[in-house]
Design an enzyme around this catalytic site. Structure first.
Site, PDB file in Angstrom:
ATOM      1  N   LYS A   1      37.103  37.581  39.424  1.00  0.00           N
ATOM      2  CA  LYS A   1      36.303  38.811  39.473  1.00  0.00           C
ATOM      3  C   LYS A   1      34.987  38.658  38.731  1.00  0.00           C
ATOM      4  CE  LYS A   1      37.065  41.788  41.258  1.00  0.00           C
ATOM      5  NZ  LYS A   1      36.481  41.939  42.618  1.00  0.00           N
TER       6      LYS A   1
ATOM      7  N   GLN B   1      39.221  47.742  38.374  1.00  0.00           N
ATOM      8  CA  GLN B   1      40.613  47.261  38.470  1.00  0.00           C
ATOM      9  C   GLN B   1      41.239  47.165  37.073  1.00  0.00           C
ATOM     10  OE1 GLN B   1      38.017  46.023  40.115  1.00  0.00           O
ATOM     11  NE2 GLN B   1      38.568  45.106  42.076  1.00  0.00           N
TER      12      GLN B   1
ATOM     13  N   ASP C   1      40.993  33.692  41.968  1.00  0.00           N
ATOM     14  CA  ASP C   1      41.009  33.885  43.426  1.00  0.00           C
ATOM     15  C   ASP C   1      40.901  32.570  44.178  1.00  0.00           C
ATOM     16  OD1 ASP C   1      39.845  36.517  42.191  1.00  0.00           O
ATOM     17  OD2 ASP C   1      40.838  36.968  44.089  1.00  0.00           O
TER      18      ASP C   1
HETATM   19  O1  MRU Z   1      38.583  42.225  44.291  1.00  0.00           O
HETATM   20  P1  MRU Z   1      39.993  42.050  43.784  1.00  0.00           P
HETATM   21  O2  MRU Z   1      40.498  43.241  43.072  1.00  0.00           O
HETATM   22  O3  MRU Z   1      40.931  41.558  44.861  1.00  0.00           O
HETATM   23  O4  MRU Z   1      39.858  40.881  42.725  1.00  0.00           O
HETATM   24  C1  MRU Z   1      41.026  40.392  42.129  1.00  0.00           C
HETATM   25  C2  MRU Z   1      40.764  39.433  41.030  1.00  0.00           C
HETATM   26  O5  MRU Z   1      39.665  39.000  40.798  1.00  0.00           O
HETATM   27  C3  MRU Z   1      41.976  38.959  40.275  1.00  0.00           C
HETATM   28  O6  MRU Z   1      41.624  38.629  38.965  1.00  0.00           O
HETATM   29  C4  MRU Z   1      42.521  37.702  40.969  1.00  0.00           C
HETATM   30  O7  MRU Z   1      42.805  37.981  42.315  1.00  0.00           O
HETATM   31  C5  MRU Z   1      43.733  37.182  40.327  1.00  0.00           C
HETATM   32  S1  MRU Z   1      45.144  38.131  40.741  1.00  0.00           S
HETATM   33  C6  MRU Z   1      46.536  37.462  40.090  1.00  0.00           C
END
Ligand code: MRU
Length: 342
Positions: A247, A196, A237
């Site tokens: 993450k 990401q 999250d």
């Molecule tokens: O697995 P993902 O791509 O949904 O993980 C997203 C993250 O870990 C982001 O850092 C988190 O959602 C914050 S988004 C503002």
């Protein structure tokens, strides 16, 4: 992606969103016309990022309301509960998803007819999306004052506008600092295994002409030791009283930041807070082993290699300098921190 384009929106009975699995190679807008398609889009990370998932949860209930063929309000509500459960189960760690679903379901319960319930579902889901944009703008303004002209800032994963309805959290703060005239350079960790950071964060920042350098996740420690990183900022999250979930790899950066006395900031709207949970209560999503054994069609590990693939980790609040929300900057264990859980 234009400045005005939202990552996710409602368009006459369909959810439209950007397929984030295709970026940066292809920018494609996709439509979800059924809860089944939406759930697939969430599981495969076409839609991802905690605040965007909050909006997806809300719009998902609106979609269930729109597609239900029930003839009584009671049957209709039963359809909505079943579909809501399917949406909630797609990803267990990001609390915003459940929060978005629950908020729309609670609003719909006030309806006296199926027609009214459909209208309420769409208007509540739209309110969630609109508020997300407003809250990210507010938290970005609060957070930018923590950054100085000339700072080099490390970030992990993507907490930008692709992870939200618009603006972004961690990247929103960086954008606000740049808008204030500060020169900020970003160091983006690639964020294995789904990248990401390299695919989305680097792409977003390059679109905005904000200087960004891509590094392997494992180079963060070496850069902090050399004094090349002034601050770290990430999204979240879920935030419990004792930990920040983000993450996988975020915890490692927090330990390195503490060791090298680099401030470690988290930017997240209040919808990311879990007021009653503690770290031990939270389920960490484990993803498909093939995400580590293969990159698209290329095999990068023995096909039957044993794999552990957690999507998120928990960073104890002791490692966090401050959390930036739409209400301001909260320092763990301060009164404003405690207020976020009351
Ligand atoms: O697995 P993902 O791509 O949904 O993980 C997203 C993250 O870990 C982001 O850092 C988190 O959602 C914050 S988004 C503002």
């Amino acid at each position: 992606m234009s400045e005005t384009m939202r990552t996710i929106s409602w368009d006459c009975g369909r959810i439209t969103t950007i397929d984030q699995t295709l970026l940066p190679v292809e920018y494609r807008v996709i439509e979800c016309k059924t809860v089944h398609t939406l759930c697939e889009a969430i599981v495969s990370l076409r839609i991802r990022g905690a605040p965007a998932l909050g909006a997806a949860g809300g719009y998902g209930v609106a979609l269930a309301a729109h597609t239900s063929t029930a003839s009584t309000l009671q049957e209709f509500m039963r359809d909505l509960e079943i579909e809501s459960d399917r949406i909630r189960r797609t990803r267990p760690t990001a609390i915003n998803l459940t929060w978005g679903v629950d908020r729309v379901i609670a609003a719909v319960r006030r309806a006296g007819s199926i027609d009214e319930a459909r209208k309420i579902a769409i208007s509540e889901a739209t309110a969630i999306a609109d508020e997300d944009v407003e809250r990210n703008a507010q938290l970005s303004r609060h957070g930018e004052s923590l950054f100085e002209d000339g700072d080099t800032v490390l970030t992990h994963c993507n907490a930008g506008r692709l992870a939200c309805v618009d603006i972004g959290t961690a990247l929103g703060v960086i954008r606000a600092a740049v808008e204030e005239g500060k020169e900020i350079s970003v160091v983006s960790c690639e964020t294995r295994p789904l990248n990401q950071g390299s695919r989305l964060t680097v792409w977003e920042l390059m679109q905005d002409k904000i200087p960004v350098t891509l590094i392997p996740d494992s180079a963060a420690g070496m850069m902090m030791r050399k004094g090349s990183i002034d601050k770290v900022i990430v999204g979240a999250d879920r935030i419990t009283r004792d930990a920040v979930f983000n993450k996988i790899g975020t915890y490692t950066h927090s330990v390195l930041a503490k060791e090298h006395k680099v401030p470690f900031y988290v930017a997240a709207p209040i919808s990311t807070f879990d007021p009653t949970g503690l770290e031990r209560d939270v389920t960490i999503e484990e993803r498909d082993p093939d995400e580590l054994r293969r990159i698209h069609d290329v095999t990068i590990a023995p096909a039957d290699a044993a794999v552990y693939n957690p999507a998120f980790d928990a960073t104890p609040v002791d490692n966090v300098t401050a959390v930036i929300t739409e209400d301001g900057v909260a320092y763990p264990e301060s009164k404003s921190w405690n207020d976020l859980f009351s």
